[in-house]
Design a protein around this motif. Structure first.
Motif, PDB file in Angstrom:
ATOM      1  N   THR A 118       0.831  -1.200   0.000  1.00 14.53           N
ATOM      2  CA  THR A 118       0.000   0.000   0.000  1.00 14.53           C
ATOM      3  C   THR A 118       0.871   1.258   0.000  1.00 14.53           C
ATOM      4  O   THR A 118       2.098   1.186   0.061  1.00 14.53           O
ATOM      5  CB  THR A 118      -0.915   0.048   1.235  1.00 14.53           C
ATOM      6  N   GLY A 119       0.213   2.401  -0.019  1.00 13.69           N
ATOM      7  CA  GLY A 119       0.913   3.664   0.119  1.00 13.69           C
ATOM      8  C   GLY A 119       1.275   3.918   1.572  1.00 13.69           C
ATOM      9  O   GLY A 119       0.942   3.142   2.471  1.00 13.69           O
ATOM     10  N   LYS A 135       2.130   0.940  -9.510  1.00  9.45           N
ATOM     11  CA  LYS A 135       1.661  -0.302 -10.148  1.00  9.45           C
ATOM     12  C   LYS A 135       0.436  -0.865  -9.430  1.00  9.45           C
ATOM     13  O   LYS A 135       0.440  -2.001  -8.959  1.00  9.45           O
ATOM     14  CB  LYS A 135       2.781  -1.346 -10.137  1.00  9.45           C
ATOM     15  N   VAL A 136      -0.626  -0.065  -9.370  1.00 12.45           N
ATOM     16  CA  VAL A 136      -1.825  -0.472  -8.639  1.00 12.45           C
ATOM     17  C   VAL A 136      -2.566  -1.572  -9.395  1.00 12.45           C
ATOM     18  O   VAL A 136      -2.678  -1.535 -10.622  1.00 12.45           O
ATOM     19  CB  VAL A 136      -2.749   0.733  -8.414  1.00 12.45           C
ATOM     20  N   ASP A 162       9.993  -0.415  -8.740  1.00 11.50           N
ATOM     21  CA  ASP A 162       8.555  -0.549  -9.003  1.00 11.50           C
ATOM     22  C   ASP A 162       7.829  -1.081  -7.773  1.00 11.50           C
ATOM     23  O   ASP A 162       6.641  -0.836  -7.588  1.00 11.50           O
ATOM     24  CB  ASP A 162       8.308  -1.464 -10.206  1.00 11.50           C
ATOM     25  N   ILE A 163       8.549  -1.844  -6.947  1.00 13.98           N
ATOM     26  CA  ILE A 163       8.011  -2.311  -5.665  1.00 13.98           C
ATOM     27  C   ILE A 163       8.938  -1.806  -4.570  1.00 13.98           C
ATOM     28  O   ILE A 163      10.137  -2.098  -4.575  1.00 13.98           O
ATOM     29  CB  ILE A 163       7.932  -3.853  -5.604  1.00 13.98           C
ATOM     30  N   SER A 164       8.404  -1.051  -3.629  1.00  6.68           N
ATOM     31  CA  SER A 164       9.239  -0.484  -2.569  1.00  6.68           C
ATOM     32  C   SER A 164       9.861  -1.588  -1.722  1.00  6.68           C
ATOM     33  O   SER A 164       9.310  -2.677  -1.577  1.00  6.68           O
ATOM     34  CB  SER A 164       8.402   0.443  -1.677  1.00  6.68           C
ATOM     35  N   ILE A 209      -1.723  -4.484  -5.042  1.00 11.26           N
ATOM     36  CA  ILE A 209      -1.104  -3.189  -4.734  1.00 11.26           C
ATOM     37  C   ILE A 209      -2.189  -2.124  -4.690  1.00 11.26           C
ATOM     38  O   ILE A 209      -2.959  -1.959  -5.644  1.00 11.26           O
ATOM     39  CB  ILE A 209      -0.050  -2.812  -5.784  1.00 11.26           C
ATOM     40  N   SER A 210      -2.236  -1.388  -3.586  1.00  7.29           N
ATOM     41  CA  SER A 210      -3.224  -0.325  -3.394  1.00  7.29           C
ATOM     42  C   SER A 210      -2.519   0.994  -3.129  1.00  7.29           C
ATOM     43  O   SER A 210      -1.445   1.025  -2.525  1.00  7.29           O
ATOM     44  CB  SER A 210      -4.143  -0.669  -2.217  1.00  7.29           C
ATOM     45  N   ARG A 211      -3.142   2.100  -3.562  1.00  7.46           N
ATOM     46  CA  ARG A 211      -2.568   3.422  -3.305  1.00  7.46           C
ATOM     47  C   ARG A 211      -2.910   3.955  -1.907  1.00  7.46           C
ATOM     48  O   ARG A 211      -2.371   4.971  -1.487  1.00  7.46           O
ATOM     49  CB  ARG A 211      -3.081   4.429  -4.345  1.00  7.46           C
ATOM     50  N   ILE A 212      -3.814   3.311  -1.211  1.00  2.00           N
ATOM     51  CA  ILE A 212      -4.284   3.849   0.061  1.00  2.00           C
ATOM     52  C   ILE A 212      -3.126   3.988   1.045  1.00  2.00           C
ATOM     53  O   ILE A 212      -2.466   2.999   1.382  1.00  2.00           O
ATOM     54  CB  ILE A 212      -5.371   2.935   0.675  1.00  2.00           C
TER      55      ILE A 212
END
Length: 411
Positions: A118-119, A135-136, A162-164, A209-212
């Motif tokens: 998530t974010g 990359k949601v 692309d993935i933290s 993957i979520s932006r929340i």
């Protein structure tokens, strides 16, 4: 609790000032079916008592007291005691949103995900920045291997993941995590999160993957190490990390892609820790990554974060260039080598030769560059970092890394 949905593991060492806020934010979750495992990693302050006091008040809390062994050993100790279907890691100096667990759990269950990302929020000196992944979506095993992993560590721009790397903005399946975490050497004390995240991703069949943004990451001045006491020891540790990643990813990525990703990743870590310019044992310059920045150049350094602090510390010892100003939009009090942080409006074009934006994140670099241009700064003076892969490979070889990224001079 016989059946626990989520085990939240908090490694703890020397953070008594921040720990109560962290624990309270977890106990106040809207989601209820979790256990909280507080791992006291031999903390020398009041943290052990704080942990015990909380455990007396809430039956969901389990406390582990252990001899100090580092972050990885604490995470492993927590996982050994965990009973949840899922695992969440929270650092003891951070805190989480009230709906942190509820959102993570629902994302995992709704998408049958092995891994949820998530974010998050970045809190620094009282200011909060929102960071959201790009990359949601939901990715199956084939898409993870063909779309996500080939750009997970290095996506084509230096040095953008692309993935933290972080484990704290993710939710893991416990049984799957056990297949990875206990293989990570405890000696990896730089890039521990990357070792866990990317090795776990390599065995994941579904990724959501979520932006929340749900997690509040606190960047602290006192958590940034400002100088390298023993470069060889640090290179050895980085070699452990990078060679471990190569071993775990070699079966899911082709050789060329894997080598490129790990080469840029290792280079980025060395740059940040070295303060950019790398010296040999005799104090002579081995590598200068700052293109067109020469000895005695009048330099402005942007960023008071980790990379910026390392640049100032290294230059204070070696005096390669003349620091005219140290600037940051997030102004706060710091002093390294007589340089203090100033606002970005504190200088003019004729006062410097080069401006170094101290970040390896291209998104941040672009945003900072745009702001500086709006302030009238000459774009031609903004420094680029050398990303020529052949020169980087030659540097790594000269430093003592072999083709498998192991460091050969640990002494």
């Amino acid at each position: 609790m016989n059946n626990v949905d989520v085990s939240v593991i908090v490694p703890i060492y020397g953070i008594e000032k921040y720990l109560p806020k962290c624990v309270e934010s977890i106990l106040e979750q809207s989601f209820q079916n979790f256990e909280l495992i507080l791992v006291d990693d031999g903390s020398p302050d009041n943290c052990p008592k704080i942990c015990d006091d909380y455990s007396k008040e809430d039956s969901r809390i389990k406390v582990i007291h252990k001899k100090n062994g580092g972050l990885l050993s604490a995470r492993k100790a927590g996982l050994e005691e965990a009973r949840g279907k899922y695992i969440s890691y929270v650092d003891g100096d951070d805190w989480v949103d009230k709906f942190y667990l509820d959102t993570l759990f629902k994302l995992a269950e709704a998408n049958n995900a092995d891994l949820v990302a998530t974010g998050h929020f970045r809190e620094f000196n009282g200011k909060i920045e929102t960071v959201k992944p790009e990359k949601v979506g939901v990715y199956n095993e084939n898409e993870v291997n063909s779309i996500i992993l080939p750009k997970a560590i290095y996506n084509g721009r230096f040095c953008k993941h692309d993935i933290s790397t972080y484990v704290w903005n993710k939710l893991f399946k416990r049984e799957l995590l056990k297949k990875v975490l206990f293989d990570v050497p405890n000696e990896i004390i730089m890039g521990e999160d990357a070792a866990i995240t990317y090795a776990y991703l390599a065995i994941s069949k579904r990724l959501a993957i979520s932006r929340i943004p749900l997690y509040y990451y606190r960047q602290r001045h006192d958590s940034i190490v400002k100088s390298i006491e023993n470069p060889k020891k640090e290179y050895f540790r980085l070699g452990l990390l990078t060679s471990f990643l190569k071993q775990k990813l070699k079966n899911v990525l082709d050789d060329d892609n894997l080598k490129t990703q790990l080469t840029y990743y290792l280079y980025s870590q060395i740059l940040v820790r070295s303060g950019g310019i790398i010296y040999d044992e005799n104090g002579d310059i081995l590598f200068n990554p700052f293109l067109n920045v020469k000895s005695e150049s009048r330099v402005i350094v942007y960023s008071s974060g980790s990379f910026g602090q390392h640049i100032l510390s290294t230059n204070a010892k070696n005096k390669f260039f003349k620091v005219k100003q140290w600037i940051d939009i997030d102004y706060h009090e710091l002093n390294i080598g007589g340089n203090v942080v100033q606002p970005i409006s504190s200088f003019n074009n004729d006062e410097f030769d080069s401006l170094i934006i101290a970040t390896i994140n291209p998104v941040s670099y672009d945003a900072i560059k745009d702001e500086l241009k709006l302030m009238g700064i000459d774009e031609e003076k903004i420094v680029k970092i050398n990303t020529d892969i052949k020169e980087i490979q030659n540097l790594l070889s000269n430093l003592g890394f072999d083709s498998n990224f192991k460091y050969l001079e640990n002494n």
